[in-house]
Design an enzyme around this catalytic site. Structure first.
Site, PDB file in Angstrom:
ATOM      1  N   LEU A  16       2.562  33.075 -18.876  1.00  0.00           N
ATOM      2  CA  LEU A  16       1.414  32.523 -18.175  1.00  0.00           C
ATOM      3  C   LEU A  16       1.832  31.568 -17.068  1.00  0.00           C
ATOM      4  O   LEU A  16       1.190  31.526 -16.007  1.00  0.00           O
ATOM      5  CB  LEU A  16       0.488  31.815 -19.178  1.00  0.00           C
ATOM      6  CG  LEU A  16      -0.787  31.198 -18.593  1.00  0.00           C
ATOM      7  CD1 LEU A  16      -1.648  32.256 -17.896  1.00  0.00           C
ATOM      8  CD2 LEU A  16      -1.573  30.489 -19.695  1.00  0.00           C
ATOM      9  N   THR A  34       8.916  24.938 -12.439  1.00  0.00           N
ATOM     10  CA  THR A  34      10.022  24.394 -13.215  1.00  0.00           C
ATOM     11  C   THR A  34      10.328  25.252 -14.431  1.00  0.00           C
ATOM     12  O   THR A  34       9.480  25.993 -14.925  1.00  0.00           O
ATOM     13  CB  THR A  34       9.710  22.958 -13.685  1.00  0.00           C
ATOM     14  OG1 THR A  34       8.794  22.999 -14.794  1.00  0.00           O
ATOM     15  CG2 THR A  34       9.106  22.119 -12.562  1.00  0.00           C
ATOM     16  N   ASN A  84       2.528  23.783 -19.436  1.00  0.00           N
ATOM     17  CA  ASN A  84       2.428  25.139 -19.961  1.00  0.00           C
ATOM     18  C   ASN A  84       3.583  25.529 -20.875  1.00  0.00           C
ATOM     19  O   ASN A  84       3.409  26.344 -21.779  1.00  0.00           O
ATOM     20  CB  ASN A  84       2.361  26.126 -18.780  1.00  0.00           C
ATOM     21  CG  ASN A  84       2.650  27.552 -19.195  1.00  0.00           C
ATOM     22  OD1 ASN A  84       1.816  28.236 -19.778  1.00  0.00           O
ATOM     23  ND2 ASN A  84       3.873  28.007 -18.917  1.00  0.00           N
ATOM     24  N   SER A 135      -3.454  24.560 -24.078  1.00  0.00           N
ATOM     25  CA  SER A 135      -3.507  24.396 -25.526  1.00  0.00           C
ATOM     26  C   SER A 135      -3.601  25.781 -26.149  1.00  0.00           C
ATOM     27  O   SER A 135      -2.854  26.681 -25.767  1.00  0.00           O
ATOM     28  CB  SER A 135      -4.683  23.500 -25.911  1.00  0.00           C
ATOM     29  OG  SER A 135      -4.742  23.299 -27.308  1.00  0.00           O
ATOM     30  N   TYR A 149       2.573  25.270 -35.447  1.00  0.00           N
ATOM     31  CA  TYR A 149       2.002  25.486 -34.120  1.00  0.00           C
ATOM     32  C   TYR A 149       0.645  24.795 -33.997  1.00  0.00           C
ATOM     33  O   TYR A 149       0.370  24.085 -33.011  1.00  0.00           O
ATOM     34  CB  TYR A 149       1.860  26.990 -33.892  1.00  0.00           C
ATOM     35  CG  TYR A 149       1.466  27.390 -32.494  1.00  0.00           C
ATOM     36  CD1 TYR A 149       2.391  27.366 -31.451  1.00  0.00           C
ATOM     37  CD2 TYR A 149       0.176  27.831 -32.214  1.00  0.00           C
ATOM     38  CE1 TYR A 149       2.032  27.761 -30.166  1.00  0.00           C
ATOM     39  CE2 TYR A 149      -0.187  28.232 -30.935  1.00  0.00           C
ATOM     40  CZ  TYR A 149       0.745  28.192 -29.916  1.00  0.00           C
ATOM     41  OH  TYR A 149       0.375  28.586 -28.644  1.00  0.00           O
ATOM     42  N   LYS A 153      -0.730  21.806 -31.540  1.00  0.00           N
ATOM     43  CA  LYS A 153      -1.849  22.041 -30.636  1.00  0.00           C
ATOM     44  C   LYS A 153      -3.038  21.139 -30.961  1.00  0.00           C
ATOM     45  O   LYS A 153      -3.738  20.677 -30.054  1.00  0.00           O
ATOM     46  CB  LYS A 153      -2.263  23.522 -30.665  1.00  0.00           C
ATOM     47  CG  LYS A 153      -1.233  24.469 -30.066  1.00  0.00           C
ATOM     48  CD  LYS A 153      -0.967  24.174 -28.586  1.00  0.00           C
ATOM     49  CE  LYS A 153      -0.079  25.225 -27.945  1.00  0.00           C
ATOM     50  NZ  LYS A 153       0.175  24.962 -26.512  1.00  0.00           N
TER      51      LYS A 153
END
Length: 280
Positions: A16, A34, A84, A135, A149, A153
């Site tokens: 993404l 980056t 991200n 998120s 995970y 989040k």
């Protein structure tokens, strides 16, 4: 220096992050892309006059500071930070090692915090900016095999929700993006680490879950390129949404969680409302 909107995007070499970098460039913005390996980022995006590629491992605060300084040196400002970068440690809680859980939270929660710490002084000085954080629906509703995970989040959700009113007086907005299942690289071997099976009681469900998720890789319903375009559009609004449910499945998750919370509030309303301290 530029008068264009300047985006800093972490994890921009694939998935993404790569799609967001491309969409921002197509929209006429300047992009600081980056990643841990800048050569891979450059190879993925290609050359562009409005592109700066720089090293950034989000778990290293010094990398974040250096990347932001490079952005200022090249473009003079930072308008949008897209947190991200991420990975996925999957498995049943008892089989995930403490080290795996810490690594998950280090990347998904402390990583974005590291980059935000480097960017926020710049945005405060500008009296403008957007802190945009990727998120997950796992930050809205937890699920089996996602304990590490979802913990990270859910932490992102609470951090941003609490940070938003702190920085709003400086003209800085926040936006949480909660994708459902998109055809990114999150379920590939490069991004997903499964817990080592060690407890017989979980063995059958572990096998079933890994088989199902492996079969889903590359077949998810969501199109990340479309999501990237939507994110760029929303970021350009005067008032970006504080939360964006990304995908029809994400909308369903939001609706289900809302109904569940209302039902839980109602289930013991009388008892919940009877707990006030009555002073004499």
């Amino acid at each position: 220096m530029t008068d264009k909107t300047v985006w800093v995007i972490t994890g921009a070499g694939r998935g993404l992050g790569l799609d967001i970098a491309r969409a921002a460039l197509v929209a006429g913005h300047a992009v600081v892309a980056t990643g841990r390996d800048p050569k891979k980022v450059t190879a993925a995006i290609g050359e562009h006059d409005d592109l700066l590629v720089t090293t950034l491992d989000v778990t290293r605060p010094e990398d974040a500071q250096t990347a932001v300084e490079a952005a200022i040196g090249k473009f003079g400002r930072v308008d949008v930070l897209v947190n991200n970068a991420g990975d996925f440690h999957a498995g049943f809680f008892e089989e995930l090692t403490p080290e795996q859980i810490r690594a998950q939270i280090e990347t998904l929660l402390f990583g974005p915090m590291n980059v935000a710490r480097a960017v926020l002084p710049v945005m405060r000085k500008q009296r403008s900016g957007l802190l945009l954080t990727i998120s997950s629906t796992a930050g809205i509703s937890g699920g089996m095999f996602c304990t590490a995970y979802a913990a990270a989040k859910f932490g992102i959700e609470g951090w941003i929700e609490s940070l938003a009113p702190e920085i709003a007086p400086f003209g800085i907005r926040t936006m949480l993006v909660e994708p459902g299942f998109f055809r990114t690289e999150l379920l590939t071997a490069d991004s997903t680490t499964y817990a080592q099976p060690a407890i017989d009681d979980y063995a059958e469900r572990t096998k079933e879950t890994i088989t199902a998720w492996s079969g889903m890789d590359g077949k998810q319903g969501g199109d990340p390129a479309k999501l990237a375009i939507a994110i760029v559009q929303l970021a350009g609004l005067d008032e970006p949404p504080t939360r964006f449910a990304a995908g029809a499945d994400a909308v369903q998750t939001f609706e289900a969680k809302g109904k569940t919370l209302l039902a839980q509030a109602e289930a013991h309303r009388k008892l919940s409302s009877s707990l006030a301290h009555h002073d004499a």
